[in-house]
Design a protein around this motif. Structure first.
Motif, short mmCIF file in Angstrom:
data_model
loop_
_atom_site.label_atom_id
_atom_site.label_comp_id
_atom_site.label_asym_id
_atom_site.label_seq_id
_atom_site.Cartn_x
_atom_site.Cartn_y
_atom_site.Cartn_z
N ASP A 234 38.87 -20.78 13.37
CA ASP A 234 38.33 -19.33 14.20
C ASP A 234 39.60 -19.13 14.90
O ASP A 234 40.28 -19.87 15.88
CB ASP A 234 37.35 -19.95 15.19
N THR A 235 39.60 -17.65 14.79
CA THR A 235 40.72 -16.81 15.64
C THR A 235 40.28 -16.03 16.43
O THR A 235 41.00 -15.02 17.19
CB THR A 235 41.90 -16.28 14.63
N CYS A 236 39.01 -15.65 16.66
CA CYS A 236 38.27 -14.54 17.38
C CYS A 236 36.93 -14.90 18.27
O CYS A 236 36.47 -13.97 18.58
CB CYS A 236 37.96 -13.28 16.47
N GLY A 237 36.76 -16.30 18.41
CA GLY A 237 35.79 -16.56 19.34
C GLY A 237 34.36 -16.59 18.49
O GLY A 237 33.24 -16.44 19.27
N ALA A 238 34.29 -16.84 17.26
CA ALA A 238 32.88 -16.80 16.54
C ALA A 238 32.16 -18.06 16.79
O ALA A 238 32.71 -19.03 17.56
CB ALA A 238 33.26 -16.87 14.93
N GLY A 239 30.81 -17.98 16.64
CA GLY A 239 29.86 -18.90 17.03
C GLY A 239 28.99 -19.33 15.97
O GLY A 239 28.80 -18.60 14.95
N VAL A 240 28.31 -20.55 16.08
CA VAL A 240 27.27 -20.81 14.89
C VAL A 240 26.19 -19.52 14.78
O VAL A 240 25.80 -19.12 15.94
CB VAL A 240 26.56 -22.23 15.42
N GLY A 241 25.66 -19.11 13.66
CA GLY A 241 24.78 -18.09 13.34
C GLY A 241 25.54 -16.98 13.25
O GLY A 241 24.95 -15.90 12.72
N ASP A 242 26.85 -16.75 13.68
CA ASP A 242 27.47 -15.28 13.37
C ASP A 242 27.85 -15.08 11.98
O ASP A 242 28.06 -16.02 10.93
CB ASP A 242 28.89 -15.28 14.24
N THR A 243 27.97 -13.93 11.64
CA THR A 243 28.30 -13.35 10.31
C THR A 243 29.92 -12.96 10.38
O THR A 243 30.17 -12.46 11.65
CB THR A 243 27.85 -12.30 9.84
N VAL A 244 30.83 -13.47 9.69
CA VAL A 244 32.11 -13.34 10.13
C VAL A 244 32.87 -12.82 8.91
O VAL A 244 32.45 -12.80 7.74
CB VAL A 244 32.57 -14.54 10.37
N LEU A 245 33.93 -12.35 8.94
CA LEU A 245 34.94 -11.93 8.00
C LEU A 245 36.07 -13.09 7.87
O LEU A 245 36.75 -13.29 8.92
CB LEU A 245 35.51 -10.75 8.14
N VAL A 246 36.39 -13.53 6.70
CA VAL A 246 37.34 -14.67 6.59
C VAL A 246 38.32 -14.05 5.44
O VAL A 246 38.19 -13.65 4.58
CB VAL A 246 36.67 -16.03 6.13
N VAL A 247 39.62 -14.67 5.79
CA VAL A 247 40.76 -14.64 4.90
C VAL A 247 40.96 -15.98 4.40
O VAL A 247 40.98 -17.03 4.99
CB VAL A 247 41.75 -14.06 5.15
#
Length: 88
Positions: free
Chosen positions: A45-58
């Motif tokens: 994690d590079t941006c402070g995401a948490g459980v349940g979040d929808t995220v953009l991954v590379v």
């Protein structure tokens, strides 16, 4: 880039020195409707995401470009927390 949904956390006290201080999250890759297409991938994690979040991954070499990970053994990184996904 891919959409993901954070499903959990990973704690690893013994790890490569270049991963010390990173947060590892279990991330399911999802389609635009939120359906899981590739479950249980571990991402830095590079941006402070948490459980349940929808995220953009590379993934792949692009993952090492995020937040100073250029020399870390990383192949999946969370680079954004998604506010909204709109499809037509």
């Amino acid at each position: 880039m891919h959409l993901g949904k954070v499903a959990g956390t990973v704690t690893a006290t013994a790890k490569d020195a270049k991963l010390v201080g990173t947060k590892l999250l279990v991330t399911d890759l999802v389609d635009s409707k939120g359906k899981v297409v590739d479950p249980a991938r571990v991402a830095v994690d590079t941006c402070g995401a948490g459980v349940g979040d929808t995220v953009l991954v590379v993934n792949g070499s692009a993952a090492r470009m995020a937040a100073g990970l250029s020399t870390a053994p990383v192949d999946l990184a969370i680079i954004a927390v998604v506010d909204r996904v709109t499809t037509t």
